[in-house]
Enzyme design. Structure first.
Site, PDB file in Angstrom:
ATOM      1  CD  GLU A  26      -1.377  -2.334   2.087  1.00  0.00           C
ATOM      2  OE1 GLU A  26      -2.177  -2.969   2.783  1.00  0.00           O
ATOM      3  OE2 GLU A  26      -0.151  -2.614   1.995  1.00  0.00           O
ATOM      4  CB  CYS A  48      -0.787  -4.196   8.884  1.00  0.00           C
ATOM      5  SG  CYS A  48       0.259  -2.858   8.257  1.00  0.00           S
ATOM      6  CB  CYS A  67      -0.930  -0.530   5.321  1.00  0.00           C
ATOM      7  SG  CYS A  67       0.756  -1.074   4.976  1.00  0.00           S
ATOM      8  CB  ALA A 105      15.913 -35.594  -8.874  1.00  0.00           C
TER       9      ALA A 105
END
Length: 374
Positions: free
Chosen positions: A56, A79, A88, A158
């Protein structure tokens, strides 16, 4: 309906931005943000690295004063607490955003709806749930780490067509081709830790690092070695090349005093980390809980046969995802090392069938991917 498509369009862009932080933000979530005004994008951003500004912040800084009266699309609830960066939600309020569209609520107890509440209390309209499924998918690691307090587990192997990972002499270089091996390094970069058993360290002396060219979010993972009897050689690469202090040895508490000899030989007491467990035959759940306590949100299990077999046999519910790379090679030797063994399967119905399977082609190699069902 048309309006819904528009909201999805901008949220999809935010999700694509969020993915750019993969491998650099752990244990934080992947987050993207897009600021829109009069159907034009005026700011966008994503969380680039752990401890850095949130999505943000980048998006709103780009939008500047023009953000007043605009909409912001965020992939995760903003948050509302002070951590490594300011909240934010407060920045969104300060920029006088009109509406906030959120894909997914943040389950982190420090947020958990408080960001939404703060926005609403300050007159900002909040809409939650746009592309929620997609938002959950890109943050599978974060969501498990936060809600279950245990790392996300990805098993990788593998193998030859007949399911072998090494010859009877231990030779395994290389089963898969160079393209497959490069993909493995991308996986190492994605997750915070790599876990192997002591036999793999003794036989192969691996570095367990990331070797990728031209990658922006490059960092080496934690190297986690399961070594119940503390047999590791102090000259092994995982100990010798440990300037980043990311080698962790999991061993029995019986060996706590023996640890001193390693410290004296290395003369680097602060470098090697240890996890001491009470039992001799370790429970993976206990190991993963201790790894979680180090702040490690995800682990790539790379072997060897004993570790992978034990995990599948005894605690496979802990496996979230897997990648099995298959090369068109056949050893045909009963004494060669199998990818997985130790099961007592009598009928085909008793076999373990992988869920949510997908396939990728890497040259003449095939990768079978699977994920645990939600």
């Amino acid at each position: 309906m048309q309006q819904d498509k528009i909201h999805e369009k901008y949220m999809k862009l935010a999700l694509e931005l969020a993915k750019k932080g993969e491998g650099a933000v752990n244990p934080n979530p992947l987050v993207g943000a897009v600021v829109v005004k009069d159907n034009k994008i005026i700011g966008q951003g994503y969380h680039k690295y752990f401890g850095g500004p949130h999505a943000e912040v980048y998006a709103l800084n780009e939008a500047g004063e023009n953000a007043e009266g605009a909409d912001i699309y965020v992939t995760l609830e903003p948050c509302s607490h002070y951590g490594k960066t300011p909240p934010c939600a407060e920045k969104i309020i300060k920029h006088k955003i009109k509406r906030c569209f959120i894909a997914l609520k943040d389950p982190n107890p420090l947020v958990a709806g408080n960001g939404i509440k703060l926005l609403q209390e300050n007159g900002i309209e909040v809409v939650v749930g746009i592309l929620e499924k997609e938002a959950k998918e890109i943050n599978r690691v974060f969501l498990k780490y936060i809600t279950e307090e245990i790392p996300y587990i990805h098993v990788k192997s593998a193998i030859t067509l007949d399911g072998k990972i090494a010859t009877k002499t231990g030779d395994s270089k290389w089963i898969t081709n160079e393209i497959s091996r490069e993909k493995v390094h991308y996986l190492r970069n994605k997750y915070m830790g790599i876990l192997v058993g002591i036999n793999t360290v003794i036989k192969d002396n691996p570095n367990l690092n990331v070797r990728i060219k031209n990658i922006e979010n490059h960092r080496n993972p934690y190297r986690i070695i399961i070594d119940p009897k503390l047999r590791i050689d102090v000259k092994s690469n995982v100990i010798k090349n440990n300037s980043d202090e990311k080698t962790i040895i999991v061993t029995s508490i019986k060996n706590k005093e023996i640890k001193e000899k390693y410290i004296k030989e290395l003369n680097k007491e602060y470098f090697i980390k240890f996890i001491f467990l009470k039992e001799d035959s370790f429970s993976f759940k206990n190991i993963f809980k201790e790894i979680y306590n180090f702040g490690i949100d995800s682990v790539l299990i790379e072997g060897g046969s004993y570790v992978i077999s034990k995990l599948f046999r005894e605690e496979r519910e802990l496996i979230d995802e897997g990648s099995i790379f298959i090369a068109p090679k056949i050893l045909g030797d009963n004494d060669a090392v199998s990818f997985i063994s130790g099961f007592d399967t009598v009928t085909i119905k008793e076999s373990l069938e992988l869920e949510n399977v997908s396939y990728e082609i890497y040259g003449n190699n095939i990768c079978v991917n699977f994920k645990r069902g939600d």
